[in-house]
Design a protein around this motif. Structure first.
Motif, PDB file in Angstrom:
ATOM      1  N   SER A  94      45.458  38.673  51.148  1.00  0.00           N
ATOM      2  CA  SER A  94      46.189  39.778  51.770  1.00  0.00           C
ATOM      3  C   SER A  94      45.988  41.080  51.008  1.00  0.00           C
ATOM      4  O   SER A  94      45.853  42.149  51.602  1.00  0.00           O
ATOM      5  CB  SER A  94      47.680  39.441  51.862  1.00  0.00           C
ATOM      6  N   GLN A  98      44.044  44.359  52.500  1.00  0.00           N
ATOM      7  CA  GLN A  98      44.776  45.613  52.630  1.00  0.00           C
ATOM      8  C   GLN A  98      44.072  46.730  51.875  1.00  0.00           C
ATOM      9  O   GLN A  98      44.005  47.868  52.354  1.00  0.00           O
ATOM     10  CB  GLN A  98      46.202  45.447  52.109  1.00  0.00           C
ATOM     11  N   ASN A 205      52.674  43.004  50.749  1.00  0.00           N
ATOM     12  CA  ASN A 205      51.562  42.944  51.700  1.00  0.00           C
ATOM     13  C   ASN A 205      51.787  41.863  52.749  1.00  0.00           C
ATOM     14  O   ASN A 205      51.495  42.058  53.928  1.00  0.00           O
ATOM     15  CB  ASN A 205      50.250  42.702  50.955  1.00  0.00           C
ATOM     16  N   GLU A 209      52.168  42.255  56.839  1.00  0.00           N
ATOM     17  CA  GLU A 209      51.365  41.468  57.794  1.00  0.00           C
ATOM     18  C   GLU A 209      52.255  40.814  58.856  1.00  0.00           C
ATOM     19  O   GLU A 209      51.846  40.659  60.005  1.00  0.00           O
ATOM     20  CB  GLU A 209      50.584  40.387  57.049  1.00  0.00           C
TER      21      GLU A 209
END
Length: 213
Positions: A94, A98, A205, A209
């Motif tokens: 993740s 990102q 993060n 999501e």
């Protein structure tokens, strides 16, 4: 690649001086690259970038005054000619995804060799994305996060999650919500457990999501 008479300038941002020294020693005698500046906080870096251009920025993800993921987005928007390359021990999918979405031109793990570092820098200057081999493997794996249910959070947990995402420290959160620092610490631990992550950067993060922040 830039003209031969112009060395490619590099800035390094990491909250551990020993890491900075290690990368400086790898690059300081290189005929192509030169170290333009080294910093331990994002704030000092941003002040430097407002005064001087650099070609490549090696950016740590975890900094004392904020997330490298957020600094990456700001730098990519304000200084598009600066090639941001993530430099971290964090290998969560993740975070990698990102950072790349925020404009990074690469993501390297700190255990890379001198040869791998130079190859990565050359790759970036050729206009390509530079990734450590382990990072490539991680990004090629199925994204199992999409199969995990969205955690159910209490009202207080949502409040603390949003404050963490805003960069607040535990003491500031406790003062703002009129609760004890120990209570904040307990909620932080619960959030990490519910999202099945090991650190706050990944927590934030993962929450983004899932649409929780």
């Amino acid at each position: 690649m830039l003209p031969n008479h112009h060395k490619i300038s590099i800035a390094i941002v990491d909250d551990h001086p020993i890491v900075i020294q290690g990368f400086k020693s790898l690059l300081e005698n290189d005929p192509v690259y030169e170290i333009a500046g080294c910093f331990t906080t994002g704030g000092d870096l941003m002040q430097f970038l407002s005064q001087q251009k650099v070609d490549i920025l090696l950016l740590d993800i975890t900094l004392p005054d904020g997330s490298g993921v957020h600094f990456c987005k700001e730098i990519s928007e304000r200084y598009p000619d600066t090639n941001v390359v993530g430099l971290s021990n964090l290998n969560e999918r993740s975070i990698i995804s990102q950072l790349l979405k925020n404009g990074a031109r690469g993501y390297l793990l700190k255990n890379l060799s001198a040869r791998e570092l130079l190859d990565a820098l050359n790759t970036v200057m050729e206009g390509k994305i530079a990734l450590s081999d382990e990072v490539k493997d991680i990004l090629q794996q199925p994204d199992l996060n999409t199969l995990q249910p969205v955690p159910e959070l209490t009202k207080r947990e949502k409040q603390i999650l949003h404050l963490l995402a805003a960069g607040r420290k535990s003491a500031a959160i406790a003062e703002e919500l009129y609760i004890s620092p120990l209570t904040v610490k307990t909620h932080r631990a619960t959030l990490l457990h519910k999202f099945q992550v090991n650190n706050i950067v990944t927590l934030i993060n993962r929450a983004k999501e899932t649409g929780l922040i």
